[in-house]
Design a protein around this motif. Sequence first.
Motif, short mmCIF file in Angstrom:
data_model
loop_
_atom_site.label_atom_id
_atom_site.label_comp_id
_atom_site.label_asym_id
_atom_site.label_seq_id
_atom_site.Cartn_x
_atom_site.Cartn_y
_atom_site.Cartn_z
N ASP A 79 0.84 -1.21 0.00
CA ASP A 79 0.00 0.00 0.00
C ASP A 79 0.87 1.26 0.00
OD1 ASP A 79 -2.29 -1.54 0.03
OD2 ASP A 79 -2.63 -1.33 2.19
N ALA A 80 1.96 1.23 0.78
CA ALA A 80 2.87 2.36 0.82
C ALA A 80 3.54 2.57 -0.54
CB ALA A 80 3.93 2.15 1.91
N LEU A 81 3.92 1.47 -1.18
CA LEU A 81 4.55 1.56 -2.50
C LEU A 81 3.59 2.16 -3.53
CD1 LEU A 81 6.40 -1.89 -2.62
CD2 LEU A 81 7.43 0.36 -2.27
N LEU A 82 2.33 1.77 -3.44
CA LEU A 82 1.34 2.35 -4.36
C LEU A 82 1.22 3.86 -4.16
CD1 LEU A 82 -1.45 -0.37 -4.13
CD2 LEU A 82 -0.25 0.31 -6.23
N THR A 83 1.23 4.29 -2.90
CA THR A 83 1.16 5.72 -2.62
C THR A 83 2.36 6.45 -3.20
OG1 THR A 83 -0.08 5.32 -0.57
CG2 THR A 83 1.02 7.46 -0.79
N MET A 84 3.53 5.88 -3.04
CA MET A 84 4.74 6.51 -3.56
C MET A 84 4.74 6.55 -5.09
SD MET A 84 7.53 4.86 -0.95
CE MET A 84 8.94 5.66 -1.75
N LYS A 85 4.28 5.46 -5.69
CA LYS A 85 4.27 5.39 -7.15
C LYS A 85 3.31 6.42 -7.74
CE LYS A 85 3.20 2.29 -11.02
NZ LYS A 85 2.96 0.88 -11.42
N PHE A 86 2.06 6.37 -7.31
CA PHE A 86 1.05 7.25 -7.92
C PHE A 86 1.03 8.64 -7.30
CE2 PHE A 86 -0.47 2.97 -8.95
CZ PHE A 86 -0.57 3.10 -10.33
N GLY A 87 1.63 8.79 -6.11
CA GLY A 87 1.69 10.10 -5.49
C GLY A 87 2.85 10.95 -5.97
N ALA A 88 3.84 10.30 -6.63
CA ALA A 88 5.01 11.08 -7.04
C ALA A 88 5.85 10.40 -8.11
CB ALA A 88 5.89 11.39 -5.82
N ALA A 127 11.73 1.13 -7.52
CA ALA A 127 13.03 0.48 -7.61
C ALA A 127 14.08 1.43 -8.18
CB ALA A 127 12.93 -0.78 -8.46
N ALA A 128 13.70 2.21 -9.21
CA ALA A 128 14.63 3.17 -9.81
C ALA A 128 14.97 4.28 -8.82
CB ALA A 128 14.03 3.75 -11.09
N TRP A 129 13.98 4.72 -8.04
CA TRP A 129 14.20 5.73 -7.01
C TRP A 129 15.20 5.23 -5.96
CZ3 TRP A 129 12.35 5.17 -1.81
CH2 TRP A 129 12.49 6.31 -1.00
N ILE A 130 15.07 3.98 -5.57
CA ILE A 130 16.00 3.40 -4.60
C ILE A 130 17.43 3.46 -5.13
CG2 ILE A 130 16.71 1.21 -3.52
CD1 ILE A 130 13.71 0.58 -3.21
N LYS A 175 5.81 8.13 -10.39
CA LYS A 175 5.48 7.85 -11.79
C LYS A 175 5.73 9.08 -12.67
CE LYS A 175 0.51 8.93 -11.72
NZ LYS A 175 0.57 10.01 -12.72
N ASP A 176 5.85 10.24 -12.02
CA ASP A 176 6.02 11.49 -12.77
C ASP A 176 7.37 12.17 -12.55
OD1 ASP A 176 3.37 11.41 -13.86
OD2 ASP A 176 2.62 12.12 -11.92
N THR A 202 10.50 -5.01 -7.72
CA THR A 202 11.10 -4.86 -9.04
C THR A 202 10.08 -5.03 -10.17
OG1 THR A 202 13.25 -5.55 -8.21
CG2 THR A 202 12.92 -5.65 -10.58
N PRO A 203 9.31 -6.13 -10.18
CA PRO A 203 8.35 -6.27 -11.29
C PRO A 203 7.14 -5.35 -11.19
CG PRO A 203 8.12 -8.10 -9.77
CD PRO A 203 9.32 -7.32 -9.32
#
Length: 250
Positions: free
Chosen positions: A156-165, A210-213, A167-168, A203-204
Amino acid sequence: QFLYFIVSFTSQRMSIIVYAHPVSQPSRAVLWALAMKGIEYELKVVDVMKGETETDEYLGKFPSGAVPAIEIDGMRLSEGAAILTYLAETRGWDDLYPSNDAAKRAKISQWLHWHHSGSRLATTHFFRPLFGVALGKVDGAAIVPAIAEAKKQFRDALLTMKFGALKDTPFLCGDAPTLADVLVYCEFDQLDMIGFLEEAGITPDFPEVAAWIERMKALPAHDAVRAPMPRVVEMLKPAVEKLRAAQKSS
């Protein structure tokens, strides 16, 4: 083994004393920010696992009984996010927390506040049971449900990070790292070291995270601040193996 951290500090203000432990994720965030900025300080290692945050002496200074904490500019301050923002505001770290951009500071603060109920909640629910196994307080099978819940919270945290920031933008608040990245990332490093990120499908399923890390690993002082961590990971290895065996048989 912590001597590389212990340095003296003399300035026009006052000395900085940091109370921290490398196993504490927010402690690493504060130590990392200080290292990136070349700020010298005195480190007092406080071993949470030995109950050193619960002594009368420590509680007399910091009633919350937590690390990190800091003595600076004639005051005492605890909570990683509060320490980071105070350092940024008083030491002129405009690249990490811009003094002339209220909107940017608000976005950074959004992630600093989210950290408690987002990435930190998930990793705390993972590591506390795991340390229980490492210390012989519980067996691997007993923590399988807790680890499964921690994995769900983490995704859930990963989803927030992805769509909250992410991905853009390459970092949580734009094209360059800020205090938000420094604090949030420190929930990921030891999970990475023990292989939990791969198990969580980072990763998948979350290539942006993963790229941010990888971008965060390339920042100055990343490895130096984490020098004590392999010893901690080695201590946890038997507990991880017990957990893996229990997961297979459940």
